[in-house]
Design a protein around this motif. Structure first.
Motif, PDB file in Angstrom:
ATOM      1  N   UNK A  16       0.811  -1.210   0.000  1.00  0.00           N
ATOM      2  CA  UNK A  16       0.000   0.000   0.000  1.00  0.00           C
ATOM      3  C   UNK A  16       0.842   1.257   0.000  1.00  0.00           C
ATOM      4  N   UNK A  17       1.947   1.232   0.725  1.00  0.00           N
ATOM      5  CA  UNK A  17       2.843   2.383   0.742  1.00  0.00           C
ATOM      6  C   UNK A  17       3.570   2.540  -0.596  1.00  0.00           C
ATOM      7  N   UNK A  18       3.956   1.425  -1.205  1.00  0.00           N
ATOM      8  CA  UNK A  18       4.703   1.509  -2.460  1.00  0.00           C
ATOM      9  C   UNK A  18       3.824   1.996  -3.610  1.00  0.00           C
ATOM     10  N   UNK A  19       2.581   1.528  -3.667  1.00  0.00           N
ATOM     11  CA  UNK A  19       1.684   2.008  -4.722  1.00  0.00           C
ATOM     12  C   UNK A  19       1.175   3.408  -4.395  1.00  0.00           C
ATOM     13  N   UNK A  20       1.068   3.739  -3.117  1.00  0.00           N
ATOM     14  CA  UNK A  20       0.693   5.087  -2.698  1.00  0.00           C
ATOM     15  C   UNK A  20      -0.623   5.181  -1.978  1.00  0.00           C
ATOM     16  N   UNK A  21      -1.624   4.428  -2.426  1.00  0.00           N
ATOM     17  CA  UNK A  21      -2.940   4.405  -1.782  1.00  0.00           C
ATOM     18  C   UNK A  21      -3.722   3.244  -2.368  1.00  0.00           C
ATOM     19  N   UNK A  22      -4.614   2.674  -1.575  1.00  0.00           N
ATOM     20  CA  UNK A  22      -5.461   1.588  -2.053  1.00  0.00           C
ATOM     21  C   UNK A  22      -6.747   2.141  -2.673  1.00  0.00           C
ATOM     22  N   UNK A  23      -7.201   1.471  -3.731  1.00  0.00           N
ATOM     23  CA  UNK A  23      -8.465   1.787  -4.395  1.00  0.00           C
ATOM     24  C   UNK A  23      -9.634   1.634  -3.431  1.00  0.00           C
ATOM     25  N   UNK A  24     -10.613   2.538  -3.538  1.00  0.00           N
ATOM     26  CA  UNK A  24     -11.837   2.454  -2.747  1.00  0.00           C
ATOM     27  C   UNK A  24     -13.019   2.073  -3.638  1.00  0.00           C
ATOM     28  N   UNK A  25     -13.393   2.964  -4.562  1.00  0.00           N
ATOM     29  CA  UNK A  25     -14.485   2.672  -5.496  1.00  0.00           C
ATOM     30  C   UNK A  25     -14.378   3.633  -6.675  1.00  0.00           C
ATOM     31  N   UNK A  26     -15.164   3.371  -7.710  1.00  0.00           N
ATOM     32  CA  UNK A  26     -15.248   4.318  -8.823  1.00  0.00           C
ATOM     33  C   UNK A  26     -16.696   4.438  -9.275  1.00  0.00           C
ATOM     34  N   UNK A  27     -17.101   5.608  -9.756  1.00  0.00           N
ATOM     35  CA  UNK A  27     -18.425   5.743 -10.360  1.00  0.00           C
ATOM     36  C   UNK A  27     -18.441   5.059 -11.724  1.00  0.00           C
TER      37      UNK A  27
END
Length: 292
Positions: A125-136
């Motif tokens: 999570x730190x290496x990618x930067x942030x985890x996906x939550x959702x998308x419209x």
């Protein structure tokens, strides 16, 4: 016509910068394994990357075999590129090898759903930067360039009109040291969901000069992530490919792998051999480095 000219100029500048910087061919492993939702654009994306890689001095290899994540195998690559991964795509041994690779200076690139895998693995999570939550819903939207100086954005219009999924994230990538360079213009599309605190402006693509997934005593390489890239058509668009290759080539120029640094601990072994042969003290004349 103006757009095509901008893309052509951007690609020309990127190609010139890359070929003058890379001593020999950099090796990048594309990892596209999925455990949950699978994007049908994955084969198109791999083909697009591999077909243009040689123009940028990059050799792309691809796998979906988690057993390839060993210390010995990963050590031959200058970067790992996670493409549209979802779910638990590595076992514990693979995660350990991945962490070791990053600690030795390996570089990371994440594209689109790469933020939606290994969701309980903190270093990832730190290496990618942030985890996906959702998308419209998939729709037309505007992406604002908030840093046009980066190689992945220098060819883009200030307001980039795309058809893609506007990702929302569970945290703000700036909190772990990332620099956001693209932002979803929230007034340009419809999103009725409840967003978590992902910071302002809305993060869409970012980079880390020092990848935050590295242990305290490790040698951090670079990390680049873009949340765009959902459709097959997107991977056939020259402007999007210029954006992606700008991010990849920037990550490779971290000077922490063998494509640039003959003293590095990971990277293409042939790069180290070529670099050593051209700088041998027994040479009677200066030999030019080979370029891809």
């Amino acid at each position: 016509m103006l757009k095509n000219a901008r893309v052509a100029i951007g690609l020309l500048l990127l190609f010139s910068f890359t070929t003058s910087s890379l001593a020999t061919t950099a090796k990048v492993l594309i990892y596209s394994a999925t455990a949950d939702f699978r994007h049908d654009s994955i084969p198109t994306a791999i083909q697009a990357l591999q077909s243009q890689g040689s123009s940028f001095g990059i050799q792309f290899e691809n796998t979906e075999d988690k057993s390839q994540f060993t210390d010995q195998n990963l050590a031959q690559y200058d970067a790992l590129l996670f493409l549209d991964n979802t779910g638990e795509v590595l076992d514990d041994g693979g995660k350990t090898a991945f962490q070791n690779y990053l600690n030795l200076g390996g570089n990371f690139v994440g594209i689109h759903a790469a933020s939606d895998c290994l969701r309980n693995t903190t270093f990832y999570g730190h290496e990618v930067g942030a985890f996906f939550d959702y998308h419209p819903a998939l729709q037309n939207a505007t992406v604002d360039v908030i840093d046009a100086s980066h190689p992945s954005t220098s060819m883009l219009p200030a307001q980039w009109h795309v058809q893609d999924e506007m990702y929302n994230f569970k945290s703000d990538p700036r909190a772990i040291g990332a620099t956001v360079i693209l932002s979803a213009n929230e007034s340009s599309y419809v999103d009725t969901g409840t967003r978590q605190d992902q910071g302002t402006p809305h993060p869409t693509a970012w980079f880390q000069e020092r990848g935050a997934g590295v242990d305290g005593n490790g040698t951090p390489g670079r990390s680049f992530y873009t949340s765009l890239g959902h459709l097959n058509e997107t991977w056939q668009d020259d402007l999007f490919l210029a954006h992606v290759f700008g991010g990849i080539t920037w990550a490779l120029q971290a000077n922490t792998t063998l494509a640039f640094n003959s003293s590095a601990q990971v990277g293409n072994p042939s790069s180290a051999s070529a670099s050593n042969s051209t700088s041998s003290p027994s040479s009677t004349s200066a030999a030019p480095s080979s370029s891809s």
